[in-house]
Design an enzyme around this catalytic site. Sequence first.
Site, PDB file in Angstrom:
ATOM      1  N   GLU A 169       0.885  -1.192   0.062  1.00 19.85           N
ATOM      2  CA  GLU A 169      -0.046   0.109  -0.064  1.00 19.85           C
ATOM      3  C   GLU A 169       0.748   1.182  -0.062  1.00 19.85           C
ATOM      4  O   GLU A 169       0.634   2.220  -0.742  1.00 19.85           O
ATOM      5  CB  GLU A 169      -0.921  -0.152   1.191  1.00 19.85           C
ATOM      6  CG  GLU A 169      -2.070   0.868   1.127  1.00 19.85           C
ATOM      7  CD  GLU A 169      -3.041   0.784   2.226  1.00 19.85           C
ATOM      8  OE1 GLU A 169      -2.881  -0.307   3.179  1.00 19.85           O
ATOM      9  OE2 GLU A 169      -3.852   1.650   2.382  1.00 19.85           O
ATOM     10  N   THR A 212      -2.091   3.992   8.373  1.00 18.02           N
ATOM     11  CA  THR A 212      -1.357   5.236   7.750  1.00 18.02           C
ATOM     12  C   THR A 212      -0.096   4.784   7.307  1.00 18.02           C
ATOM     13  O   THR A 212       0.723   3.642   7.555  1.00 18.02           O
ATOM     14  CB  THR A 212      -1.473   6.306   8.813  1.00 18.02           C
ATOM     15  OG1 THR A 212      -0.931   7.372   8.243  1.00 18.02           O
ATOM     16  CG2 THR A 212      -0.216   6.152   9.850  1.00 18.02           C
ATOM     17  N   GLN A 213       0.331   5.203   5.865  1.00 21.28           N
ATOM     18  CA  GLN A 213       1.630   4.874   5.277  1.00 21.28           C
ATOM     19  C   GLN A 213       2.598   6.187   5.173  1.00 21.28           C
ATOM     20  O   GLN A 213       1.988   7.120   4.713  1.00 21.28           O
ATOM     21  CB  GLN A 213       1.244   4.258   4.181  1.00 21.28           C
ATOM     22  CG  GLN A 213       0.762   2.894   3.899  1.00 21.28           C
ATOM     23  CD  GLN A 213      -0.862   2.783   4.619  1.00 21.28           C
ATOM     24  OE1 GLN A 213      -1.041   2.076   5.510  1.00 21.28           O
ATOM     25  NE2 GLN A 213      -1.644   3.462   3.801  1.00 21.28           N
TER      26      GLN A 213
END
Length: 498
Positions: A169, A212-213
């Site tokens: 992702e 969250t990335q």
Amino acid sequence: MASKLAAVIAAFFLLASLAVIITVAVIQIHKKSYVSPGLKYGIVLDAGSSRTTVYVYQWPAEKENNTGVVNQTLRCDVQGPGISSFGLDNKQDEKTWNSFNDCMNKTKGIIPTVQYNVTPIYLGATAGMRLLRSEYETAASSILSTMQKYLQSWPFDFKGVSIITGQEEGIYGWITANYLMGNFVEKNLWNSWVRPHGAETTGSLDLGGASTQIAFTPEEDGKPNSTIAVVMYGYEYQVYTHSFQCYGRDEAEKRLLAALVQRSSGKPYAENPCYPQYFNTTVNAKYIFGSQCTAAQRPADYNPDQQLIILGTGDPALCRKEVLSIFDFTACPGEQNCSFDGVYQPGITGKFVAYSGFYYTAVALNLRGSFQLDTFNSSSWSFCSQDWPKLQEMHSSVKKSYLKSYCFSANYIYSLLVNGYKFDAQSWPQISFQIEVDNSSIAWSLGYMLNLTNMIPSEAYLVKLPMTSSVFAGLLFMFSALAILSLMFLIISVVRSC
Ligand SMILES: *[C@@H]1O[C@H](CO)[C@@H](O)[C@H](O)[C@H]1NC(C)=O
Ligand SMILES: *[C@@H]1O[C@H](CO)[C@@H](O)[C@H](O)[C@H]1NC(C)=O
Ligand SMILES: *[C@@H]1O[C@H](CO)[C@@H](O)[C@H](O)[C@H]1NC(C)=O
Ligand SMILES: *[C@@H]1O[C@H](CO)[C@@H](O)[C@H](O)[C@H]1NC(C)=O
């Protein structure tokens, strides 16, 4: 004698030039006739924790492997929760399926009928399904097979449903952002593909509902194996990425509520400094403690149907402090470069783009693009200081369920970026809060499709130098000039010899 020879040579040049001009023209006309102007399409369903979004992308068929040619032509948000909530509420499920059909019908309307069976369709699920799978594996696989059957019932080229990893992702988001910004390759003056001058990539900050990335190319390799090699157009990028599960906006808020409820034990209600003053709500214990992310905080006498009262106190300083308590900053023993929860992170560097939840929260504060850290802090502060009636009056078009949480989101983003990733007053203005580049959304889904369709060649020679019209124009000009010169010379020699 000499002038006769010159005339013959001039005549030869004239004929030769005419021959070249005709050949070039014929090639051009012929080329025009076989290069079809057709478009190709691809469909990606981004199955997030809070909702599913259907994206349709299009690109010119003959330019398939060129960079920057893929555009988003449809973005359709499926109304209702994400697919990980299927099976919890039949009535809700029915509504969600209806909305799925609406989005899929819009997709059918955009793509020409003859192309349906060559249009790939993919579904990628993210943190909501990762969490469900970690607790109830069979429930997760049953939802995936339901989605597979559903997508196969549409006339497209079904390619698969899968749960992508947090690392994927992060990388796909980074690829999308840099692809849309044209950071990988560009055409130079001579029409060949080169890495853009300076060749800087932009870091990617994505805030979903459940995770969250962060992804960026660090200045130097710190720890070995802390980056991933991503090869594109013959160039290798070392990308650092990390996905923080349970640090998505929604799950982070549940974790804060869980902590507040835990601490209020004995009292009939819990106070939340991140909700506006005079905001008063009642929630099922299940809403807060039903999640994998708050399982450890469940009370001993946990009753999913217990009603919990939460009162907003609208206190920005206390909110900031409470939000910090959901991070673990003590877990990096002896590690110099660490974000939080014991996760290694090299020093941030360069430009960043912050999209999805980061962007929506900035917009609620009336901010977008790049701005000072102080501006973000003072805007959050004044937002959090408005009481509930005032806030509703000021933002009458915003859904109340979102509005009540923006003070939390703003403080959460502040803590995540400043205390977590270590942005400061200098580096903060390098972040651009934006959701689109030229009408295409910045989202992992585009990078996912580019990768699965092999549309980003890993080797540079795959990007062929096209014989473009400007090259043809140059040739035509040169030989036309030669023809005119020869003709003039010929006329002069003929006139002289008479
Ligand atoms: C694009 O590249 C892929 C593999 O690198 C190749 O199979 C495909 O034919 C190429 N498409 C075009 C239009 O050149
Ligand atoms: C919160 O609202 C409930 C019902 O909506 C009400 O019974 C309760 O008194 C309110 N509590 C406070 C402290 O305002
Ligand atoms: C830690 O970060 C600093 C700057 O952010 C950098 O100069 C240093 O080399 C990094 N150390 C390691 C081990 O990565
Ligand atoms: C944020 O803004 C508030 C109000 O303007 C101020 O009191 C506070 O010190 C600021 N915090 C930081 C870390 O700058």
